[in-house]
Design an enzyme around this catalytic site. Structure first.
Site, mmCIF file in Angstrom:
data_model
loop_
_atom_site.group_PDB
_atom_site.id
_atom_site.type_symbol
_atom_site.label_atom_id
_atom_site.label_comp_id
_atom_site.label_asym_id
_atom_site.label_seq_id
_atom_site.Cartn_x
_atom_site.Cartn_y
_atom_site.Cartn_z
ATOM 1 N N CYS A 20 32.727 13.294 -1.704
ATOM 2 C CA CYS A 20 32.912 12.660 -0.400
ATOM 3 C C CYS A 20 33.586 13.648 0.536
ATOM 4 O O CYS A 20 34.660 14.173 0.214
ATOM 5 C CB CYS A 20 33.755 11.391 -0.530
ATOM 6 S SG CYS A 20 34.031 10.599 1.083
ATOM 7 N N CYS B 104 28.008 13.857 4.234
ATOM 8 C CA CYS B 104 27.987 12.870 3.147
ATOM 9 C C CYS B 104 27.327 13.440 1.887
ATOM 10 O O CYS B 104 26.275 14.064 1.948
ATOM 11 C CB CYS B 104 27.230 11.634 3.629
ATOM 12 S SG CYS B 104 27.041 10.364 2.389
#
Lengths: 245, 247
Positions: free
Chosen positions: B86, B203
């Site tokens: 992340c 992402c």
């Protein structure tokens, strides 16, 4: 159906990276930036006439336009990124990046802030360069590099007998066993003096063949010119993933 | 003769990169950071307990001990570098780098200044993130980009399939849907910013679509995998074993 257009000025296609070369004559062995087998993708070279190693190392603002023009020619041939075979070409980074619309990584030294970010700020970074008499923090700053908080320890190969005669004096032969020993000794000395060192960056385009030997000897992350060019090209050659899940 | 020492905490050997994972369950398709088959080398995953993405998005300081513990556990197993799945783990980059002795690239966003350095001064750099509303000014400052470089940020949070399948942890992920939405966002970004010079996908679930984004925009596209590959490369130098006469 996919339609492809002729690229006017191109005689071949599929070249991933265009690499501007010093006007230098030495054996460029596998692993060298100027050896085509060093890459997993095709590269195309273009020599900048008159830009000898010593001219480049000492600073050559009069070559800005020539470098920009050479980069434009490579771009016209369809390369997806531009690089060079000398870390000191950092001095041309801005001139070349302004001249073309593709990404440009003229110097291995551009990796420094990125490498520093992966470490704790207290960890020194060792830089092994062809010529430490011409590489200091001022040169990096003038080249647009934001100096990291980490201590930078810069060491040169200019007084190592085989490196000096083969690379800087272009004697016409190169003994890779001798340069391996010289580069490894330089790295081992760095680590002995700075035991908390976090990484080593090899500035010179002729040193990547010895990166593995350096890493095996000191057990640190080692970055070099090829790691910069591989990264540059990765952005324009995204992978298709076919694995399982 | 090489002598190898036992690494007491290691169950197995040879893992190259250790990857900290959110406490989060969706299908990680090929190309996703959380898919082992994405890499040309072995990686070792470790879920950070309690690391739900809302907590990581804001950098909850109470999560720090668990993040550090997981990173140190990976290091003890012998991995050569640490990453995560992340980009918002940027919030923990500095504490992890302090806690271990190997390189740490906890966030894809660390690449932004490096990629920007490849571009002419008038070019902007674009970031496509899972949730642009969560990318605070504090985090943007942590990226460390020069003030005079234009940074363009767009989020995927309002795209219906991304929202349903990824943000809301659906049971199904349809790659064609996410690919279409990612390309839409990239093209919109390029239309609005003709000076766009490169795109970074923040992402960890977007690298499967980098190729489609690159082909649609003809811009360089960097993502989580380009960064992990880079640090793998630096910690695992290769032998150039081409026959000697190839020179």
């Amino acid at each position: 159906m996919t339609t492809y257009q002729t690229r006017r000025g191109a005689y071949t296609y599929g070249q991933a990276v265009g690499i501007l070369l010093l006007d230098a004559k030495a054996p460029f062995i596998p692993g060298d930036v100027a050896n085509a087998t060093s890459y997993d993708y095709p590269v195309i070279y273009k020599t900048v006439e008159g830009l000898s190693t010593s001219v480049c190392l000492n600073g050559a603002p009069e070559f800005h336009e020539k470098l920009a023009a050479a980069a434009k020619e490579l771009a016209r041939e369809g390369v997806k990124g531009i690089s060079s075979d000398c870390g000191f070409m950092l001095q041309f980074q801005e001139a070349v990046a302004e001249a073309v619309d593709i990404p440009v990584c003229m110097s291995s030294l551009l990796q420094l802030p990125f490498i520093a970010r992966s470490l704790d700020p207290s960890q020194p970074i060792g830089v092994i360069t062809a010529d430490s008499t011409n590489l200091d923090e001022g040169f990096l700053t003038r080249g647009g590099i934001k100096l990291p908080p980490n201590p930078l320890i810069i060491r040169g190969m200019q007084d190592e007998p085989e490196f000096k005669t083969a690379v800087l004096e272009e004697k016409g032969t190169l003994d890779s066993d001798l340069i391996t020993a010289e580069t490894v000794a330089c790295a081992e000395k760095l680590l002995a003096e700075y035991p908390t060192m976090g990484a080593i960056l090899l500035e010179c385009s002729m040193l990547p063949p010895y990166a593995k030997a350096v890493q095996d000897a000191v057990g640190l992350p080692v970055y070099d010119f090829i790691s910069a060019i591989d990264y540059l090209s990765a952005g324009m050659r995204p992978r298709a993933y076919t694995g399982g899940y | 003769m090489p002598v190898y020492k036992t690494r007491p905490a290691a169950e197995a050997y040879g893992y190259c990169v250790g990857i900290l994972l959110l406490d989060y369950q969706v299908p990680f398709v090929p190309g996703d950071v959380g898919n082992a088959d994405t890499y040309d080398y072995p990686v070792l995953f470790k879920v950070v307990e309690g690391a739900t993405y809302p907590r990581v998005f804001v950098g909850d300081p109470e999560l720090e001990p668990a993040v550090i513990e997981a990173a140190q556990a990976l290091e003890a197993q012998g991995v050569k570098a640490i990453s995560s799945d992340c980009g918002f783990f940027l919030n923990y980059q500095d504490v992890i780098a302090k806690a271990v002795n190997i390189p740490v690239c906890a966030s894809s966003l660390l690449q932004v200044p490096f990629v920007a350095s490849f571009l002419g001064k008038s070019k902007s750099i674009g970031v496509i993130t899972a949730d642009s509303s969560a990318l605070s000014n504090h985090m943007i400052a942590k990226i460390g980009l020069d003030n005079d470089r234009k940074l363009v940020i767009k989020g995927m949070q309002e795209k219906p399939c991304f929202d349903k399948q990824i943000m809301k942890e659906g049971d199904e992920l349809v790659t064609e849907d996410i690919e279409r939405e990612t390309v839409e966002v990239a093209l919109e970004m390029q239309r609005e910013n003709p000076d766009l010079g490169a795109i970074l996908l923040e992402c960890s679930m977007l690298p499967p679509y980098s190729k489609a984004v690159q082909e649609a925009t003809d811009l360089p596209v960097y993502d989580f995998i380009t960064m992990i590959d880079y640090f793998q490369r630096g910690t695992h130098q290769k032998a150039y074993d081409t026959p000697r006469h190839y020179y």
